[in-house]
Motif scaffolding. Sequence first.
Motif, PDB file in Angstrom:
ATOM      1  N   SER A 104       1.013  -0.865  -0.289  1.00 24.33           N
ATOM      2  CA  SER A 104       0.106  -0.150   0.140  1.00 24.33           C
ATOM      3  C   SER A 104       0.840   1.690  -0.154  1.00 24.33           C
ATOM      4  N   GLU A 105       2.087   1.152   0.686  1.00 21.87           N
ATOM      5  CA  GLU A 105       2.582   2.201   0.825  1.00 21.87           C
ATOM      6  C   GLU A 105       3.434   2.514  -0.854  1.00 21.87           C
ATOM      7  N   LEU A 106       3.801   1.599  -1.132  1.00 21.24           N
ATOM      8  CA  LEU A 106       4.313   1.329  -2.325  1.00 21.24           C
ATOM      9  C   LEU A 106       3.806   2.826  -3.664  1.00 21.24           C
ATOM     10  N   THR A 107       2.005   1.695  -3.939  1.00 22.50           N
ATOM     11  CA  THR A 107       1.437   2.673  -4.546  1.00 22.50           C
ATOM     12  C   THR A 107       0.627   3.123  -4.404  1.00 22.50           C
ATOM     13  N   ALA A 108       0.617   4.132  -3.209  1.00 20.35           N
ATOM     14  CA  ALA A 108       0.175   5.231  -3.300  1.00 20.35           C
ATOM     15  C   ALA A 108       0.837   5.900  -3.375  1.00 20.35           C
ATOM     16  N   VAL A 147       1.834   6.476  -6.582  1.00 20.97           N
ATOM     17  CA  VAL A 147       1.720   6.421  -8.601  1.00 20.97           C
ATOM     18  C   VAL A 147       0.240   6.664  -8.619  1.00 20.97           C
ATOM     19  N   ARG A 148      -0.540   6.617  -7.248  1.00 24.71           N
ATOM     20  CA  ARG A 148      -2.358   6.935  -7.955  1.00 24.71           C
ATOM     21  C   ARG A 148      -2.544   8.133  -6.951  1.00 24.71           C
ATOM     22  N   GLY A 149      -2.464   8.737  -6.888  1.00 23.07           N
ATOM     23  CA  GLY A 149      -2.621  10.280  -5.963  1.00 23.07           C
ATOM     24  C   GLY A 149      -2.900  11.204  -7.336  1.00 23.07           C
ATOM     25  N   GLY A 150      -3.606  12.244  -6.898  1.00 26.66           N
ATOM     26  CA  GLY A 150      -4.043  13.567  -7.816  1.00 26.66           C
ATOM     27  C   GLY A 150      -4.445  13.101  -8.922  1.00 26.66           C
ATOM     28  N   MET A 151      -5.209  12.033  -9.077  1.00 25.45           N
ATOM     29  CA  MET A 151      -5.788  11.747 -10.273  1.00 25.45           C
ATOM     30  C   MET A 151      -7.220  11.101  -9.984  1.00 25.45           C
ATOM     31  N   SER A 152      -8.104  11.313 -10.958  1.00 27.25           N
ATOM     32  CA  SER A 152      -9.640   9.810 -10.650  1.00 27.25           C
ATOM     33  C   SER A 152      -9.273   8.587 -10.944  1.00 27.25           C
ATOM     34  N   THR A 206      -7.541  -2.849  -5.557  1.00 26.50           N
ATOM     35  CA  THR A 206      -6.678  -3.081  -4.263  1.00 26.50           C
ATOM     36  C   THR A 206      -5.047  -2.160  -4.427  1.00 26.50           C
ATOM     37  N   PRO A 207      -4.360  -2.311  -3.657  1.00 25.61           N
ATOM     38  CA  PRO A 207      -3.163  -1.839  -3.582  1.00 25.61           C
ATOM     39  C   PRO A 207      -2.477  -3.283  -4.453  1.00 25.61           C
ATOM     40  N   GLY A 208      -2.751  -4.270  -3.964  1.00 22.51           N
ATOM     41  CA  GLY A 208      -2.391  -4.963  -4.870  1.00 22.51           C
ATOM     42  C   GLY A 208      -2.297  -5.825  -6.222  1.00 22.51           C
ATOM     43  N   GLU A 209      -3.193  -5.402  -6.403  1.00 21.60           N
ATOM     44  CA  GLU A 209      -4.177  -5.130  -8.151  1.00 21.60           C
ATOM     45  C   GLU A 209      -2.828  -4.235  -8.838  1.00 21.60           C
ATOM     46  N   VAL A 210      -2.682  -3.086  -8.166  1.00 19.07           N
ATOM     47  CA  VAL A 210      -2.296  -1.473  -8.797  1.00 19.07           C
ATOM     48  C   VAL A 210      -0.814  -2.101  -8.970  1.00 19.07           C
ATOM     49  N   PHE A 211      -0.335  -2.615  -7.487  1.00 12.07           N
ATOM     50  CA  PHE A 211       1.779  -3.554  -7.676  1.00 12.07           C
ATOM     51  C   PHE A 211       2.004  -4.701  -8.659  1.00 12.07           C
ATOM     52  N   ALA A 212       0.458  -5.925  -8.648  1.00  7.37           N
ATOM     53  CA  ALA A 212       0.780  -6.609  -9.205  1.00  7.37           C
ATOM     54  C   ALA A 212       1.122  -6.016 -11.195  1.00  7.37           C
ATOM     55  N   ARG A 213      -0.062  -5.021 -11.679  1.00  5.99           N
ATOM     56  CA  ARG A 213       0.186  -4.128 -12.815  1.00  5.99           C
ATOM     57  C   ARG A 213       1.504  -3.760 -12.872  1.00  5.99           C
ATOM     58  N   GLN A 251      10.820   5.433  -7.679  1.00  8.69           N
ATOM     59  CA  GLN A 251      11.423   6.457  -8.983  1.00  8.69           C
ATOM     60  C   GLN A 251      10.234   7.002  -9.168  1.00  8.69           C
ATOM     61  N   ALA A 252       8.989   6.305  -9.485  1.00 11.23           N
ATOM     62  CA  ALA A 252       7.840   7.175 -10.504  1.00 11.23           C
ATOM     63  C   ALA A 252       7.401   7.772  -8.963  1.00 11.23           C
ATOM     64  N   ALA A 253       7.499   7.744  -8.391  1.00 13.47           N
ATOM     65  CA  ALA A 253       6.728   8.835  -7.068  1.00 13.47           C
ATOM     66  C   ALA A 253       7.396   9.813  -7.021  1.00 13.47           C
ATOM     67  N   HIS A 254       9.175   9.690  -6.855  1.00 14.40           N
ATOM     68  CA  HIS A 254      10.152  10.929  -7.026  1.00 14.40           C
ATOM     69  C   HIS A 254       9.380  12.216  -7.450  1.00 14.40           C
TER      70      HIS A 254
END
Length: 439
Positions: free
Chosen positions: A12-16, A18-23, A29-36, A139-142
């Motif tokens: 959840s920490e890692l995926t949060a 790269v998922r903010g600031g948009m609809s 789930t965080p697991g699905e986002v991480f897997a993608r 890196q993406a979050a950075h």
Amino acid sequence: MTLFGLDEIRVSELTAGVRGGMSVDTAATPGEVFARAAWSGIAEPGDGTAGLLVASLGASVALTAILEAWSPVRIGALVRDVLADEPGAPDIVFATSPSSDTSEVDADTSAELEQSLDAGLQRWRPRLNSGDVIRSLQQAAHIDARLLLATDTLWPAAIDDLEQHAPLALWWRGVPGALAALSNSIALVGARAATGYGEHIAMEASAGLVDRGFAVVSGAAYGIDGMAHRAALASDGITVAFLAGGVDRFYPSGHDSLLTRIVAAGAVLSELPCGAAPTKWRFLQRNRLIAAASAATIVLEAGWRSGSLNTAGHASALGRPLGAVPGPITSPTSAGCHRLIREFAAVCVTNPTEMAELVGERSIQVPLDFSDTDAGPGPIPRTSDQVRVFDALSGRSPRTVADLSRRAGLSTSAVRGALGGLDLDGAAQEREAGWVRRA
């Protein structure tokens, strides 16, 4: 549940980031986002087997299947069960022998599915590295990049026309409005070695289309692509660039400032994670996204073998309107455009008004096969596997078959076969420590 040995809190920490600031799709789930995110680095762009597997089982279950070394028979049975139970599920696209016996056809299809899954597992397993996924997310979050899923509101719906070859996720940087504008966009593509004539046409076409309310899509390369992006920005329009590498590594480096401007006013997208390097194979696959995301594709200037003809082929196969701008009959840099008009029914367009008329006016569905129409002499074209292996080779450092397998995203047997062809062609050489490109 854990993924790559990471607990739910860490995922959840890692995926949060790269998922903010948009609809976003709150059901993801965080697991699905991480897997993608993981699949975007495990499978090469356009991998239809990976697309079928993820669409059938979900990215998280599909990732678990290869992490836990499930057999192709077990995975294939799950995929067939899902496809049988869900009418809207993707079709299994495998050739089978004509037969009136339904059970025989089902057996043939099952065998081909399992064979395809087995080959896929050999491609994907060398890339199973949790560290790579974690670094790409960090890196993406950075750099304030985001990960877009097919269930998100901003996902370009037109890309779904690629079916099982559609991207498993899209990494992007920019403004959300640019993604929404893709539904009313036109792709402007052409040669890197553009002439003054070609750049002038690109400038007028891009500015004119912006004035008519269109977003401009291209690939950020030198030449025509770069001029199309610059003219759109100069006209206060929206422009979107699709890259063949990670969105943290602007390529070409000479367009770093241009891509930075695009991020500020438009969007930069890639199906590859941060840290991924562009290769010839990825450029060719990137072209399918340019064609799919746009309402029409215009080739402004292109030689006989220009890579932009690859984009035109994808547009035509998808049923998108296709236009080409004519040039001087003595100019080899316009030979590709003339070829599209003469042999492949591209519409001859000469100004922004005619380009805009393509959208909604007609749809061209002419399959383009350039290999059969080129009667001129030339070297035997490399297979897709050979292209990917050649991209993975180094000119100085010998690389083992296992290393090349991981870099190219191919099974070791496929790499050995490609190396044999490259060796015969004089493009690769085996040394004691491994294989290198031959100078």
